[in-house]
Design a protein around this motif. Structure first.
Motif, PDB file in Angstrom:
ATOM      1  N   UNK A   1     -13.389   6.651   4.056  1.00  0.00           N
ATOM      2  CA  UNK A   1     -12.745   5.597   4.840  1.00  0.00           C
ATOM      3  C   UNK A   1     -13.095   4.215   4.280  1.00  0.00           C
ATOM      4  N   UNK A   2     -14.379   4.036   3.924  1.00  0.00           N
ATOM      5  CA  UNK A   2     -14.809   2.735   3.394  1.00  0.00           C
ATOM      6  C   UNK A   2     -14.041   2.437   2.107  1.00  0.00           C
ATOM      7  N   UNK A   3     -13.892   3.455   1.256  1.00  0.00           N
ATOM      8  CA  UNK A   3     -13.164   3.236   0.007  1.00  0.00           C
ATOM      9  C   UNK A   3     -11.702   2.863   0.301  1.00  0.00           C
ATOM     10  N   UNK A   4     -11.103   3.570   1.277  1.00  0.00           N
ATOM     11  CA  UNK A   4      -9.707   3.296   1.622  1.00  0.00           C
ATOM     12  C   UNK A   4      -9.542   1.884   2.176  1.00  0.00           C
ATOM     13  N   UNK A   5     -10.481   1.465   3.038  1.00  0.00           N
ATOM     14  CA  UNK A   5     -10.395   0.107   3.599  1.00  0.00           C
ATOM     15  C   UNK A   5     -10.433  -0.913   2.455  1.00  0.00           C
ATOM     16  N   UNK A   6     -11.308  -0.652   1.465  1.00  0.00           N
ATOM     17  CA  UNK A   6     -11.389  -1.544   0.306  1.00  0.00           C
ATOM     18  C   UNK A   6     -10.064  -1.598  -0.446  1.00  0.00           C
ATOM     19  N   UNK A   7      -9.480  -0.422  -0.673  1.00  0.00           N
ATOM     20  CA  UNK A   7      -8.212  -0.357  -1.420  1.00  0.00           C
ATOM     21  C   UNK A   7      -7.096  -1.101  -0.692  1.00  0.00           C
ATOM     22  N   UNK A   8      -7.100  -0.997   0.646  1.00  0.00           N
ATOM     23  CA  UNK A   8      -6.020  -1.598   1.431  1.00  0.00           C
ATOM     24  C   UNK A   8      -6.249  -3.100   1.620  1.00  0.00           C
ATOM     25  N   UNK A   9      -7.514  -3.470   1.927  1.00  0.00           N
ATOM     26  CA  UNK A   9      -7.758  -4.872   2.288  1.00  0.00           C
ATOM     27  C   UNK A   9      -8.093  -5.760   1.107  1.00  0.00           C
ATOM     28  N   UNK A  10      -8.633  -5.184   0.050  1.00  0.00           N
ATOM     29  CA  UNK A  10      -8.934  -6.001  -1.133  1.00  0.00           C
ATOM     30  C   UNK A  10      -8.243  -5.380  -2.329  1.00  0.00           C
ATOM     31  N   UNK A  11      -6.922  -5.370  -2.308  1.00  0.00           N
ATOM     32  CA  UNK A  11      -6.211  -4.694  -3.394  1.00  0.00           C
ATOM     33  C   UNK A  11      -6.249  -5.525  -4.670  1.00  0.00           C
ATOM     34  N   UNK A  12      -6.175  -4.813  -5.801  1.00  0.00           N
ATOM     35  CA  UNK A  12      -6.055  -5.542  -7.076  1.00  0.00           C
ATOM     36  C   UNK A  12      -4.561  -5.689  -7.342  1.00  0.00           C
ATOM     37  N   UNK A  13      -3.991  -6.763  -6.833  1.00  0.00           N
ATOM     38  CA  UNK A  13      -2.547  -6.960  -6.999  1.00  0.00           C
ATOM     39  C   UNK A  13      -2.265  -7.559  -8.372  1.00  0.00           C
ATOM     40  N   UNK A  14      -1.120  -7.216  -8.954  1.00  0.00           N
ATOM     41  CA  UNK A  14      -0.755  -7.847 -10.229  1.00  0.00           C
ATOM     42  C   UNK A  14      -0.688  -9.365 -10.056  1.00  0.00           C
ATOM     43  N   UNK A  15      -0.941 -10.104 -11.139  1.00  0.00           N
ATOM     44  CA  UNK A  15      -0.963 -11.572 -11.051  1.00  0.00           C
ATOM     45  C   UNK A  15       0.368 -12.166 -10.611  1.00  0.00           C
ATOM     46  N   UNK A  16       1.453 -11.463 -10.971  1.00  0.00           N
ATOM     47  CA  UNK A  16       2.767 -12.030 -10.640  1.00  0.00           C
ATOM     48  C   UNK A  16       3.288 -11.496  -9.302  1.00  0.00           C
TER      49      UNK A  16
END
Ligand code: CUA
Length: 370
Positions: A139-154
């Motif tokens: 769950x902690x990993x999922x929260x990280x993926x959802x709330x602090x995503x590595x979005x593309x720069x554009x």
């Protein structure tokens, strides 16, 4: 009048990309004519909007990256709970049947008195702890993926502001303002196109939820939340406000229109442009200003600069009015102008008590704001 405009079931089928057709066309006649036809076909396809309604209101049919992440963890949790249920219910059933009362003689005898069994105590403490630890870590990993995503720069950015009872939608990069219908580009698994939503509220707490795109996120006054979407299919995704925010909470409906990147750019260009000046509706424009409509609404290229109500610059290009309460057609718009409280009782736009001629001219004017 069509009520429940937003809540209709899925209709229509998704248009298939005519890729195979295009290739066979080239193979058969590699002439210039064929290539020209192909170009025309591609252009026509890019400009067409997919009007498939995606109305699934649960998490089990995700069509966007974050929704898929949530779907996967929900399956893991459900499967784990199902196994625990089966084991516990199985042992319980076994015990009930195996150790049930066996006639009158059974009552005279005491069961064997057993105190403490290290093996049994370990069995019912260690596995549950391990299960909880695993679920906490996942769950902690999922929260990280959802709330602090590595979005593309554009990544695209859309600012969405909740109002009672509609959505203000802003595209800061393009200086585009609209309402209630949020356009985002289609993503691709091999080439990500993400869109970040910056969520704010102008009054009370609202909730933003389009289940096929992402989980729920609150819109809180004086606080900014963010979420992101990366949709894998074009179409019109439906969602709802999920926090009781007043009389028309249930009609604060969300439409997210997922377009191909080309169509999305085309839409942005259309929205950036000021609506063409139509001399035949000049009177309507005059009446719009004269009746103080511009105190609440903004129409690009005019003196109407209000921010309290939805921006109407390209109002006629939207599919619905009143944040999804009814189809945006002449009949419903007339009803709305006569008295907004008929279609949406409790909405903050008052009855402007327009005369017949005023109403007719404003109606005609608004219908031209494509
Ligand atoms: Cu906004 Cu409920």
């Amino acid at each position: 009048m069509e009520m429940n405009w937003n809540c209709g079931s899925r209709h229509g089928h998704e248009r298939q990309t005519p890729v195979r057709f295009r290739f066979s066309l080239i193979q058969r006649n590699r002439s210039i004519l064929g290539v020209a036809a192909l170009t025309l076909l591609t252009l026509a396809h890019a400009s067409a909007q997919d009007s498939t309604i995606r109305a699934v209101q649960n998490i089990f049919d995700p069509l966007s990256a974050p929704a898929e992440i949530l779907y996967r963890i929900s399956l893991l949790v459900l499967a784990t709970c199902a196994i625990i249920f089966l084991v516990v219910a199985g042992l319980l059933t076994y015990a009930i049947i195996r150790y049930r009362r066996k006639g009158g003689a059974d009552d005279l005898e005491e069961p064997p008195q057993v105190y403490g069994s290290a093996a049994i105590e370990l069995a019912w403490t260690v596995p549950p702890i391990l299960i909880v630890v695993v679920l906490v870590l996942v769950t902690a990993r999922t929260i990280g993926e959802i709330q602090k995503p590595k979005l593309p720069n554009d990544a695209e950015q859309v600012r969405i502001i909740g109002h009672r009872f509609w959505w203000e939608v802003r595209y800061p990069k393009y200086d585009v303002v609209t309402a209630d219908e949020i356009h985002v580009p289609l993503s691709d698994r091999s080439k990500r196109i993400a869109t970040e939503f910056v969520l704010e509220s102008a009054d009370v707490i609202h909730g933003f939820w389009v289940p096929q795109l992402n989980g729920k996120t609150m819109l809180v006054p004086n606080h900014t939340n963010t979420m992101w979407v990366e949709p894998y299919k074009t179409g019109i995704y439906l969602g709802n406000c999920t926090v009781l925010c007043g009389a028309q909470h249930a009609n604060m409906l969300i439409r997210v229109v997922v377009d191909t990147p080309e169509r999305y750019q085309q839409w942005l260009n259309e929205q950036k442009a000021t609506p063409a000046d139509d001399q035949s509706v000049e009177e309507g424009k005059r009446q719009f200003i004269a009746n103080s409509c511009g105190a609440c609404h903004d129409i690009g290229g005019t003196n109407a600069k209000g921010v309290f109500g939805p921006d109407l610059t390209h109002f006629a290009s939207r599919q619905t009015l009143g944040s999804g309460v009814a189809a945006n057609n002449e009949e419903n718009l007339r009803s709305w102008l006569q008295d907004p409280q008929v279609l949406k009782p409790g909405c903050l736009m008052p009855n402007m008590k327009l005369g017949d001629k005023q109403l007719q001219s404003i109606l005609a004017y608004l219908r031209t704001l494509k």
